[in-house]
Design a protein around this motif. Structure first.
Motif, PDB file in Angstrom:
ATOM      1  N   ILE A 164       0.838  -1.201   0.000  1.00 46.10           N
ATOM      2  CA  ILE A 164       0.000   0.000   0.000  1.00 46.10           C
ATOM      3  C   ILE A 164       0.872   1.250   0.000  1.00 46.10           C
ATOM      4  O   ILE A 164       0.581   2.228  -0.699  1.00 46.10           O
ATOM      5  N   TYR A 165       1.970   1.221   0.740  1.00 43.12           N
ATOM      6  CA  TYR A 165       2.889   2.364   0.741  1.00 43.12           C
ATOM      7  C   TYR A 165       3.475   2.598  -0.655  1.00 43.12           C
ATOM      8  O   TYR A 165       3.552   3.729  -1.127  1.00 43.12           O
ATOM      9  N   MET A 166       3.867   1.514  -1.328  1.00 46.07           N
ATOM     10  CA  MET A 166       4.417   1.651  -2.682  1.00 46.07           C
ATOM     11  C   MET A 166       3.365   2.191  -3.648  1.00 46.07           C
ATOM     12  O   MET A 166       3.672   3.003  -4.522  1.00 46.07           O
ATOM     13  N   LEU A 167       2.114   1.739  -3.490  1.00 46.86           N
ATOM     14  CA  LEU A 167       1.033   2.232  -4.335  1.00 46.86           C
ATOM     15  C   LEU A 167       0.799   3.728  -4.097  1.00 46.86           C
ATOM     16  O   LEU A 167       0.681   4.507  -5.057  1.00 46.86           O
ATOM     17  N   LEU A 168       0.736   4.123  -2.830  1.00 48.10           N
ATOM     18  CA  LEU A 168       0.567   5.546  -2.517  1.00 48.10           C
ATOM     19  C   LEU A 168       1.754   6.367  -2.999  1.00 48.10           C
ATOM     20  O   LEU A 168       1.593   7.492  -3.493  1.00 48.10           O
ATOM     21  N   ASN A 169       2.948   5.816  -2.879  1.00 45.36           N
ATOM     22  CA  ASN A 169       4.147   6.518  -3.324  1.00 45.36           C
ATOM     23  C   ASN A 169       4.149   6.700  -4.838  1.00 45.36           C
ATOM     24  O   ASN A 169       4.629   7.715  -5.342  1.00 45.36           O
ATOM     25  N   ASP A 170       3.613   5.726  -5.556  1.00 45.87           N
ATOM     26  CA  ASP A 170       3.556   5.814  -7.010  1.00 45.87           C
ATOM     27  C   ASP A 170       2.488   6.802  -7.472  1.00 45.87           C
ATOM     28  O   ASP A 170       2.711   7.577  -8.402  1.00 45.87           O
ATOM     29  N   PHE A 187       0.660   9.142  -5.418  1.00 49.25           N
ATOM     30  CA  PHE A 187       0.655  10.425  -4.717  1.00 49.25           C
ATOM     31  C   PHE A 187       2.002  10.650  -4.028  1.00 49.25           C
ATOM     32  O   PHE A 187       2.089  10.597  -2.794  1.00 49.25           O
ATOM     33  N   PRO A 188       3.069  10.944  -4.789  1.00 52.90           N
ATOM     34  CA  PRO A 188       4.392  11.033  -4.158  1.00 52.90           C
ATOM     35  C   PRO A 188       4.532  12.189  -3.169  1.00 52.90           C
ATOM     36  O   PRO A 188       5.163  12.033  -2.124  1.00 52.90           O
ATOM     37  N   ILE A 189       3.942  13.326  -3.456  1.00 53.52           N
ATOM     38  CA  ILE A 189       4.087  14.478  -2.549  1.00 53.52           C
ATOM     39  C   ILE A 189       3.351  14.193  -1.235  1.00 53.52           C
ATOM     40  O   ILE A 189       3.872  14.464  -0.147  1.00 53.52           O
ATOM     41  N   PHE A 190       2.163  13.627  -1.344  1.00 51.44           N
ATOM     42  CA  PHE A 190       1.381  13.269  -0.152  1.00 51.44           C
ATOM     43  C   PHE A 190       2.121  12.240   0.694  1.00 51.44           C
ATOM     44  O   PHE A 190       2.157  12.336   1.920  1.00 51.44           O
ATOM     45  N   THR A 191       2.740  11.265   0.030  1.00 56.76           N
ATOM     46  CA  THR A 191       3.447  10.207   0.747  1.00 56.76           C
ATOM     47  C   THR A 191       4.705  10.742   1.422  1.00 56.76           C
ATOM     48  O   THR A 191       4.988  10.411   2.576  1.00 56.76           O
ATOM     49  N   HIS A 192       5.454  11.562   0.733  1.00 55.47           N
ATOM     50  CA  HIS A 192       6.717  12.066   1.293  1.00 55.47           C
ATOM     51  C   HIS A 192       6.494  13.114   2.377  1.00 55.47           C
ATOM     52  O   HIS A 192       7.405  13.388   3.160  1.00 55.47           O
ATOM     53  N   GLY A 228       4.397  12.713   4.880  1.00 61.11           N
ATOM     54  CA  GLY A 228       4.434  11.884   6.090  1.00 61.11           C
ATOM     55  C   GLY A 228       3.699  12.467   7.266  1.00 61.11           C
ATOM     56  O   GLY A 228       4.028  12.164   8.408  1.00 61.11           O
ATOM     57  N   GLY A 229       2.688  13.286   7.001  1.00 59.86           N
ATOM     58  CA  GLY A 229       1.929  13.895   8.084  1.00 59.86           C
ATOM     59  C   GLY A 229       0.831  12.991   8.611  1.00 59.86           C
ATOM     60  O   GLY A 229       0.757  11.792   8.324  1.00 59.86           O
ATOM     61  N   PHE A 230      -0.025  13.605   9.411  1.00 61.74           N
ATOM     62  CA  PHE A 230      -1.113  12.870  10.058  1.00 61.74           C
ATOM     63  C   PHE A 230      -2.030  12.221   9.033  1.00 61.74           C
ATOM     64  O   PHE A 230      -2.439  11.073   9.203  1.00 61.74           O
ATOM     65  N   TRP A 231      -2.370  12.936   7.974  1.00 65.38           N
ATOM     66  CA  TRP A 231      -3.316  12.401   6.993  1.00 65.38           C
ATOM     67  C   TRP A 231      -2.718  11.233   6.228  1.00 65.38           C
ATOM     68  O   TRP A 231      -3.425  10.284   5.881  1.00 65.38           O
ATOM     69  N   PHE A 232      -1.428  11.276   5.961  1.00 67.93           N
ATOM     70  CA  PHE A 232      -0.796  10.135   5.297  1.00 67.93           C
ATOM     71  C   PHE A 232      -0.891   8.882   6.167  1.00 67.93           C
ATOM     72  O   PHE A 232      -1.263   7.814   5.691  1.00 67.93           O
ATOM     73  N   TRP A 233      -0.562   9.016   7.450  1.00 73.63           N
ATOM     74  CA  TRP A 233      -0.602   7.860   8.337  1.00 73.63           C
ATOM     75  C   TRP A 233      -2.034   7.378   8.547  1.00 73.63           C
ATOM     76  O   TRP A 233      -2.268   6.168   8.696  1.00 73.63           O
ATOM     77  N   SER A 234      -2.990   8.296   8.546  1.00 75.69           N
ATOM     78  CA  SER A 234      -4.393   7.891   8.665  1.00 75.69           C
ATOM     79  C   SER A 234      -4.829   7.090   7.443  1.00 75.69           C
ATOM     80  O   SER A 234      -5.480   6.044   7.573  1.00 75.69           O
ATOM     81  N   VAL A 235      -4.491   7.569   6.251  1.00 74.27           N
ATOM     82  CA  VAL A 235      -4.856   6.868   5.025  1.00 74.27           C
ATOM     83  C   VAL A 235      -4.135   5.523   4.953  1.00 74.27           C
ATOM     84  O   VAL A 235      -4.743   4.497   4.600  1.00 74.27           O
ATOM     85  N   LEU A 236      -2.846   5.500   5.271  1.00 76.41           N
ATOM     86  CA  LEU A 236      -2.091   4.246   5.239  1.00 76.41           C
ATOM     87  C   LEU A 236      -2.675   3.222   6.222  1.00 76.41           C
ATOM     88  O   LEU A 236      -2.823   2.046   5.882  1.00 76.41           O
ATOM     89  N   SER A 237      -3.042   3.669   7.411  1.00 77.76           N
ATOM     90  CA  SER A 237      -3.628   2.761   8.404  1.00 77.76           C
ATOM     91  C   SER A 237      -4.977   2.228   7.948  1.00 77.76           C
ATOM     92  O   SER A 237      -5.243   1.019   8.050  1.00 77.76           O
ATOM     93  N   ALA A 238      -5.827   3.100   7.444  1.00 75.58           N
ATOM     94  CA  ALA A 238      -7.151   2.667   6.992  1.00 75.58           C
ATOM     95  C   ALA A 238      -7.043   1.700   5.820  1.00 75.58           C
ATOM     96  O   ALA A 238      -7.714   0.660   5.787  1.00 75.58           O
ATOM     97  N   LEU A 239      -6.185   2.020   4.853  1.00 75.93           N
ATOM     98  CA  LEU A 239      -6.019   1.130   3.703  1.00 75.93           C
ATOM     99  C   LEU A 239      -5.365  -0.193   4.100  1.00 75.93           C
ATOM    100  O   LEU A 239      -5.665  -1.234   3.516  1.00 75.93           O
ATOM    101  N   SER A 240      -4.479  -0.160   5.092  1.00 78.34           N
ATOM    102  CA  SER A 240      -3.863  -1.402   5.567  1.00 78.34           C
ATOM    103  C   SER A 240      -4.900  -2.308   6.226  1.00 78.34           C
ATOM    104  O   SER A 240      -4.907  -3.523   5.997  1.00 78.34           O
ATOM    105  N   ILE A 241      -5.766  -1.734   7.032  1.00 76.15           N
ATOM    106  CA  ILE A 241      -6.816  -2.531   7.667  1.00 76.15           C
ATOM    107  C   ILE A 241      -7.739  -3.126   6.607  1.00 76.15           C
ATOM    108  O   ILE A 241      -8.078  -4.316   6.664  1.00 76.15           O
ATOM    109  N   ILE A 242      -8.128  -2.325   5.626  1.00 74.48           N
ATOM    110  CA  ILE A 242      -8.964  -2.830   4.533  1.00 74.48           C
ATOM    111  C   ILE A 242      -8.218  -3.916   3.768  1.00 74.48           C
ATOM    112  O   ILE A 242      -8.793  -4.946   3.407  1.00 74.48           O
TER     113      ILE A 242
END
Length: 84
Positions: A31-37, A39-44, A46-60
């Motif tokens: 999921i991190y690689m997908l987000l990095n591909d 949405f690179p600016i959003f991924t790099h 590394g703020g609260f919203w990135f970790w929230s999206v990564l956590s939610a997508l990981s659970i899904i």
């Protein structure tokens, strides 16, 4: 003979632990690689919203992909990839 039995049990638990850790790491990393591909600016950022999206997508991802990953692990073990 007892030593071989204990060794087989230890190897079995180590093998299960390695597969479990591999599965737990594979889904968030993918999921991190997908987000990095996509949405690179959003991924790099590394703020609260990135970790929230990564956590939610990981659970899904765990809910959706858990059973197929267990099938793949089971097939690999039957074919001998998990043999001692």
């Amino acid at each position: 003979m007892l030593f071989q039995l204990l060794l087989n049990i230890i190897v079995f638990f180590i093998k299960c632990l390695v597969w479990f850790v591999f599965v737990l790491a594979a889904i968030p990393y993918g999921i991190y690689m997908l987000l990095n591909d996509w949405f690179p600016i959003f991924t790099h950022d590394g703020g609260f919203w990135f970790w929230s999206v990564l956590s939610a997508l990981s659970i899904i991802g765990f809910v959706v992909f858990w059973k197929p990953i267990m099938w793949i692990v089971g097939i690999l073990q039957v074919l001998g990839a998990g043999a001692q």
